[in-house]
Design a protein around this motif. Structure first.
Motif, PDB file in Angstrom:
ATOM      1  N   SER A 173       0.804  -1.225   0.000  1.00 14.66           N
ATOM      2  CA  SER A 173       0.000   0.000   0.000  1.00 14.66           C
ATOM      3  C   SER A 173       0.838   1.275   0.000  1.00 14.66           C
ATOM      4  CB  SER A 173      -0.968   0.008   1.181  1.00 14.66           C
ATOM      5  OG  SER A 173      -0.258   0.039   2.399  1.00 14.66           O
ATOM      6  N   LYS A 174       2.032   1.243   0.566  1.00  8.48           N
ATOM      7  CA  LYS A 174       2.873   2.442   0.600  1.00  8.48           C
ATOM      8  C   LYS A 174       4.229   2.204  -0.046  1.00  8.48           C
ATOM      9  CE  LYS A 174       0.779   4.237   4.802  1.00  8.48           C
ATOM     10  NZ  LYS A 174       0.995   4.661   6.179  1.00  8.48           N
ATOM     11  N   ASN A 175       4.306   1.238  -0.962  1.00 10.93           N
ATOM     12  CA  ASN A 175       5.569   0.867  -1.574  1.00 10.93           C
ATOM     13  C   ASN A 175       5.974   1.874  -2.628  1.00 10.93           C
ATOM     14  OD1 ASN A 175       7.540  -0.703  -3.257  1.00 10.93           O
ATOM     15  ND2 ASN A 175       7.073  -2.216  -1.688  1.00 10.93           N
ATOM     16  N   ASP A 176       7.282   2.141  -2.727  1.00 14.69           N
ATOM     17  CA  ASP A 176       7.812   3.072  -3.730  1.00 14.69           C
ATOM     18  C   ASP A 176       7.748   2.501  -5.138  1.00 14.69           C
ATOM     19  OD1 ASP A 176       8.389   4.856  -1.736  1.00 14.69           O
ATOM     20  OD2 ASP A 176      10.512   4.319  -1.605  1.00 14.69           O
ATOM     21  N   ARG A 177       7.787   1.166  -5.257  1.00 15.46           N
ATOM     22  CA  ARG A 177       7.749   0.520  -6.568  1.00 15.46           C
ATOM     23  C   ARG A 177       6.357   0.654  -7.172  1.00 15.46           C
ATOM     24  NH1 ARG A 177       9.692  -5.304  -4.981  1.00 15.46           N
ATOM     25  NH2 ARG A 177       9.158  -5.721  -7.128  1.00 15.46           N
ATOM     26  N   LYS A 178       6.248   0.318  -8.447  1.00 14.43           N
ATOM     27  CA  LYS A 178       4.926   0.304  -9.075  1.00 14.43           C
ATOM     28  C   LYS A 178       4.037  -0.655  -8.309  1.00 14.43           C
ATOM     29  CE  LYS A 178       6.372   1.379 -13.754  1.00 14.43           C
ATOM     30  NZ  LYS A 178       6.438   0.907 -15.136  1.00 14.43           N
ATOM     31  N   HIS A 179       2.825  -0.247  -8.024  1.00 14.86           N
ATOM     32  CA  HIS A 179       1.907  -1.037  -7.197  1.00 14.86           C
ATOM     33  C   HIS A 179       1.648  -2.419  -7.796  1.00 14.86           C
ATOM     34  CE1 HIS A 179      -1.051  -1.583  -4.059  1.00 14.86           C
ATOM     35  NE2 HIS A 179      -1.910  -2.005  -4.966  1.00 14.86           N
ATOM     36  N   GLU A 180       1.415  -2.501  -9.094  1.00 17.59           N
ATOM     37  CA  GLU A 180       1.120  -3.784  -9.742  1.00 17.59           C
ATOM     38  C   GLU A 180       2.315  -4.731  -9.655  1.00 17.59           C
ATOM     39  OE1 GLU A 180       0.766  -0.823 -11.467  1.00 17.59           O
ATOM     40  OE2 GLU A 180      -1.375  -0.616 -11.126  1.00 17.59           O
ATOM     41  N   GLU A 181       3.515  -4.195  -9.833  1.00 20.42           N
ATOM     42  CA  GLU A 181       4.722  -5.004  -9.749  1.00 20.42           C
ATOM     43  C   GLU A 181       4.940  -5.505  -8.319  1.00 20.42           C
ATOM     44  OE1 GLU A 181       9.510  -4.323 -10.182  1.00 20.42           O
ATOM     45  OE2 GLU A 181       8.187  -3.174 -11.503  1.00 20.42           O
ATOM     46  N   CYS A 182       4.695  -4.643  -7.364  1.00 27.56           N
ATOM     47  CA  CYS A 182       4.827  -5.019  -5.959  1.00 27.56           C
ATOM     48  C   CYS A 182       3.851  -6.140  -5.611  1.00 27.56           C
ATOM     49  CB  CYS A 182       4.579  -3.804  -5.066  1.00 27.56           C
ATOM     50  SG  CYS A 182       4.701  -4.140  -3.295  1.00 27.56           S
ATOM     51  N   ILE A 183       2.606  -5.993  -6.032  1.00 29.44           N
ATOM     52  CA  ILE A 183       1.580  -7.007  -5.757  1.00 29.44           C
ATOM     53  C   ILE A 183       1.968  -8.335  -6.401  1.00 29.44           C
ATOM     54  CG2 ILE A 183      -0.822  -7.677  -6.232  1.00 29.44           C
ATOM     55  CD1 ILE A 183      -0.738  -5.615  -4.093  1.00 29.44           C
ATOM     56  N   LYS A 184       2.438  -8.290  -7.645  1.00 31.10           N
ATOM     57  CA  LYS A 184       2.821  -9.514  -8.358  1.00 31.10           C
ATOM     58  C   LYS A 184       3.949 -10.236  -7.624  1.00 31.10           C
ATOM     59  CE  LYS A 184       5.640 -10.088 -11.910  1.00 31.10           C
ATOM     60  NZ  LYS A 184       6.379  -9.734 -13.057  1.00 31.10           N
ATOM     61  N   ASP A 185       5.005  -9.502  -7.272  1.00 30.76           N
ATOM     62  CA  ASP A 185       6.140 -10.111  -6.577  1.00 30.76           C
ATOM     63  C   ASP A 185       5.737 -10.620  -5.195  1.00 30.76           C
ATOM     64  OD1 ASP A 185       7.776  -9.617  -8.729  1.00 30.76           O
ATOM     65  OD2 ASP A 185       8.720  -7.842  -7.853  1.00 30.76           O
ATOM     66  N   CYS A 186       4.933  -9.859  -4.496  1.00 33.38           N
ATOM     67  CA  CYS A 186       4.483 -10.261  -3.165  1.00 33.38           C
ATOM     68  C   CYS A 186       3.670 -11.548  -3.236  1.00 33.38           C
ATOM     69  CB  CYS A 186       3.664  -9.142  -2.523  1.00 33.38           C
ATOM     70  SG  CYS A 186       3.091  -9.526  -0.856  1.00 33.38           S
TER      71      CYS A 186
END
Length: 88
Positions: free
Chosen positions: A38-51
């Protein structure tokens, strides 16, 4: 004829139960990853995918939006192709 109906019923039950088991894991990861990213500096979609990839492998996501990776050593130790941390 009865044998075919019984076989179809059993196969349907097995398929349905496995589908619900997989969807419950995905939704658990999805909710945790939405919080994590929710507060990640990376692109949100990329963060969600990796997570989600990390969550599926490790069956856990550290609490909060940053840090706390010691709560889940598997999640912490997954590396990307460059040797850096894969999981947000």
């Amino acid at each position: 004829m009865k044998l075919i109906v019984v076989q179809f019923f059993i196969i349907s039950l097995l398929f349905t139960s496995s589908f619900f088991a997989l969807s419950s894991v995905d939704s658990s990861c999805g909710e945790k990853c939405n919080v994590r990213c929710s507060k990640n500096d990376r692109k949100h979609e990329e963060c969600i995918k990796d997570c989600n990839i990390c969550c599926e492998k490790c069956n856990c996501v550290p609490s909060g939006t940053y840090g706390n990776k010691d709560e889940c050593p598997c999640y912490r130790d997954i590396k990307n192709s460059k040797g850096g941390p894969k999981c947000p």
